[in-house]
Design a protein around this motif. Structure first.
Motif, PDB file in Angstrom:
ATOM      1  N   GLY A 177       0.496  -0.045 -10.941  1.00 54.98           N
ATOM      2  CA  GLY A 177      -0.298   0.587  -9.885  1.00 54.98           C
ATOM      3  C   GLY A 177      -1.741   0.129  -9.888  1.00 54.98           C
ATOM      4  O   GLY A 177      -2.589   0.773  -9.266  1.00 54.98           O
ATOM      5  N   PRO A 179      -5.185  -0.798  -9.109  1.00 57.61           N
ATOM      6  CA  PRO A 179      -5.826  -0.820  -7.791  1.00 57.61           C
ATOM      7  C   PRO A 179      -6.473  -2.162  -7.453  1.00 57.61           C
ATOM      8  O   PRO A 179      -6.531  -2.532  -6.281  1.00 57.61           O
ATOM      9  N   ARG A 182      -3.583  -4.314  -6.136  1.00 56.60           N
ATOM     10  CA  ARG A 182      -3.052  -3.818  -4.866  1.00 56.60           C
ATOM     11  C   ARG A 182      -4.032  -4.032  -3.723  1.00 56.60           C
ATOM     12  O   ARG A 182      -3.613  -4.267  -2.587  1.00 56.60           O
ATOM     13  N   SER A 183      -5.316  -3.930  -3.982  1.00 65.91           N
ATOM     14  CA  SER A 183      -6.302  -4.049  -2.910  1.00 65.91           C
ATOM     15  C   SER A 183      -6.737  -5.489  -2.672  1.00 65.91           C
ATOM     16  O   SER A 183      -7.468  -5.759  -1.713  1.00 65.91           O
ATOM     17  N   ARG A 355      -6.144   8.129  -3.106  1.00 63.06           N
ATOM     18  CA  ARG A 355      -4.686   8.307  -3.087  1.00 63.06           C
ATOM     19  C   ARG A 355      -3.942   7.012  -3.415  1.00 63.06           C
ATOM     20  O   ARG A 355      -2.709   6.968  -3.327  1.00 63.06           O
ATOM     21  N   GLY A 356      -4.679   5.956  -3.765  1.00 65.48           N
ATOM     22  CA  GLY A 356      -4.048   4.681  -4.073  1.00 65.48           C
ATOM     23  C   GLY A 356      -3.581   3.917  -2.849  1.00 65.48           C
ATOM     24  O   GLY A 356      -2.699   3.060  -2.949  1.00 65.48           O
ATOM     25  N   GLN A 357      -4.200   4.202  -1.706  1.00 63.08           N
ATOM     26  CA  GLN A 357      -3.827   3.550  -0.442  1.00 63.08           C
ATOM     27  C   GLN A 357      -4.997   2.695   0.044  1.00 63.08           C
ATOM     28  O   GLN A 357      -6.116   3.198   0.195  1.00 63.08           O
ATOM     29  N   PHE A 358      -4.712   1.407   0.311  1.00 57.68           N
ATOM     30  CA  PHE A 358      -5.778   0.473   0.655  1.00 57.68           C
ATOM     31  C   PHE A 358      -5.562  -0.234   1.989  1.00 57.68           C
ATOM     32  O   PHE A 358      -6.453  -0.942   2.460  1.00 57.68           O
ATOM     33  N   HIS A 447       0.901  -4.606  -1.503  1.00 57.65           N
ATOM     34  CA  HIS A 447       0.332  -4.190  -0.216  1.00 57.65           C
ATOM     35  C   HIS A 447       1.249  -3.174   0.460  1.00 57.65           C
ATOM     36  O   HIS A 447       0.782  -2.183   1.026  1.00 57.65           O
ATOM     37  N   SER A 450       0.970   0.270  -1.021  1.00 58.84           N
ATOM     38  CA  SER A 450      -0.316   0.967  -0.849  1.00 58.84           C
ATOM     39  C   SER A 450      -0.756   0.953   0.617  1.00 58.84           C
ATOM     40  O   SER A 450      -1.940   0.846   0.905  1.00 58.84           O
ATOM     41  N   GLY A 451       0.227   1.065   1.516  1.00 55.69           N
ATOM     42  CA  GLY A 451      -0.129   1.350   2.903  1.00 55.69           C
ATOM     43  C   GLY A 451       0.467   0.468   3.968  1.00 55.69           C
ATOM     44  O   GLY A 451       0.638   0.897   5.108  1.00 55.69           O
TER      45      GLY A 451
END
Length: 459
Positions: A177, A179, A182-183, A355-358, A447, A450-451
């Motif tokens: 996870g 960040p 993921r971002s 919230r871990g969403q990018f 990706h 995370s959204g």
């Protein structure tokens, strides 16, 4: 009766020697932990999750028009499911936990059974927490063979992958996870390989003709490849045949989840280099697959290969009249987004990051309750993807293949995954002929997690 060798053998003798065809059990596909030597000898082995304990999973080969049946047995300590990427499949068999089926709990089973209308190179992989489960090894090749195969000497499946390992322990490195990953560009490995081997190699003879089925099973890496000591033609993309073979004259780009079928002739003489080269992070070209040329097969090269036979339902009519919908890719590091809708609430970017969403697709973060679009069965759909981020994205549609549409209205090859570079856009069209709820997401799996995931509905 105590369990003894004599009792066991007596029990075996009492069993029938074979089952009638109607009584044969569904073949099993077991997701379970295993230990694999991914890194070179001298480094620790790696604990992976593999189908039947293998990495990659067992290669499945079946003829076009047949029916595939597999019973998933979950030998993991977490729920899982299998997506059959990208067979034009019954929606209930698509394997997307939370959309087309419930995840299979630890110790549980699920029966997959579906027709195979299209020949080509496909693959299967986990679709529950796929960011982690695919990275840990849950994927394998699915080859649907043409009734009339091409004129080749050998058929080779090459599953391209990378793994992020701790050299000291051999374990998968970092937090799945994470960040930062993921971002940004996603989870990129420090060890590249083919078919679970960092040192994959082939033997071939000069003027031998090979079919190379390239499958990018990596979480995020875009492979840039070259041929050395070989000449080749691209004959299919994402399982779908091209109208005519296209000579390989530049680099071969294979984004996550994409497949490229090549027919290559080995031109190198014995003792001279031949390889599939990969562009490395240090701006060099390194052998991803070495080809050892052992001697001549024939004295002369062959003619250009014939095209593969087309699959059914490859035409996309009525594009000019179809409604055009725009889907904007938003978010990520160095660009961000003002806000997005997540789990039914509008949130600013700071709250989404917490919230871990990018990432977002046209303002929607994650799958959402409502589909991006609804289509009547048989309707021609048209979508323009616009990449407003600073990273590339490999956009994948489940259940159907699409064609790219150029500015002049001409149509490109049929695909199921399309790489869209930063600040660029692409238009695609497809016939929404497969009823159900179909996922549409970026196949850089971090990706998607995370959204950058949505869905469409065909009814």
């Amino acid at each position: 009766m105590p369990f003894t060798r004599r009792a066991f053998c007596t029990g075996l003798a009492a069993l029938p020697l074979s089952r009638p065809a109607w009584a044969q059990e569904t073949p099993l596909l077991t997701a379970r932990p295993a230990t694999v030597q991914l890194a070179p000898e001298g480094y620790p082995a790696t604990e992976v999750w593999g189908y039947d304990g293998l990495l990659p999973g067992p290669q499945i080969r079946v003829p076009q028009g047949s029916r595939l049946s597999r019973r998933l047995v979950n030998g993991l300590q977490v729920p899982t499911s299998v997506h059959w990427h990208d067979i034009r499949i019954d929606n209930a068999m698509d394997g997307v936990a939370g959309l087309t089926q419930d995840p299979v709990p630890p110790g549980g089973r699920f029966d997959y059974a579906f027709e195979l209308p299209d020949a080509g190179t496909y693959w299967y992989h986990a679709h529950t927490n796929s960011m982690e489960q695919v990275a840990r090894g849950l994927s394998g090749a699915l080859i649907v063979e043409e009734s009339t195969p091409p004129d080749i000497d050998r058929d080779e499946v090459l599953m391209l992958n990378d793994w992020l390992l701790e050299p000291e322990t051999g374990r998968f490195a970092g937090d799945f996870g994470n960040p930062m990953m993921r971002s940004h560009a996603g989870r990129l490995g420090n060890l590249l390989g083919i078919n679970g081997r960092y040192d994959f190699s082939l033997e071939a003879r000069q003027n031998e003709r090979l079919r190379l089925r390239l499958i990018n099973a990596a979480n995020a890496r875009i492979f840039m490849l070259r041929l050395e000591g070989m000449v080749g033609w691209t004959v299919a993309l994402d399982g779908m045949p091209l109208a005519q073979p296209e000579p390989v004259s530049t680099e071969i780009i294979v984004a996550p989840a994409q497949r490229v079928d090549l027919i290559v002739d080995v031109t190198a003489e014995a003792g001279t280099p031949a390889a599939l080269l990969s562009y490395a992070d240090d701006d060099s070209w390194q052998a991803l697959a070495e080809v050892t040329v052992t001697g001549p097969k024939s004295s002369a090269p062959r003619a250009v290969p014939a095209p593969l036979p087309p699959n059914p339902r490859m035409d996309v009519p009525g594009v000019a009249e179809a409604e055009l919908r725009e889907m904007r890719m938003e978010g990520g590091a160095m660009r961000g987004m003002a806000s997005g809708r997540f789990e039914g609430q509008d949130m600013d970017f700071q709250k989404l990051v917490q919230r871990g969403q990018f990432w977002a697709l046209s303002g929607q973060v994650g799958r959402g309750e409502a589909p991006f679009a609804r289509y009547a069965q048989g309707e021609t759909a048209r979508i323009r993807w616009v990449n407003d981020t600073v990273f590339p994205h490999a956009m994948h549609l489940h259940g159907m293949h699409f064609r790219t549409v150029a500015a002049d209205g001409s149509q490109g090859p049929m695909r199921d995954t399309l790489l869209i570079k930063p600040q660029e856009s692409a238009e695609v069209a497809f016939v929404a002929d497969n009823p159900g709820k179909w996922l549409l997401h970026c196949h850089m799996l971090g990706h998607a997690a995370s959204g950058m995931t949505t869905w469409i509905e065909v009814a």
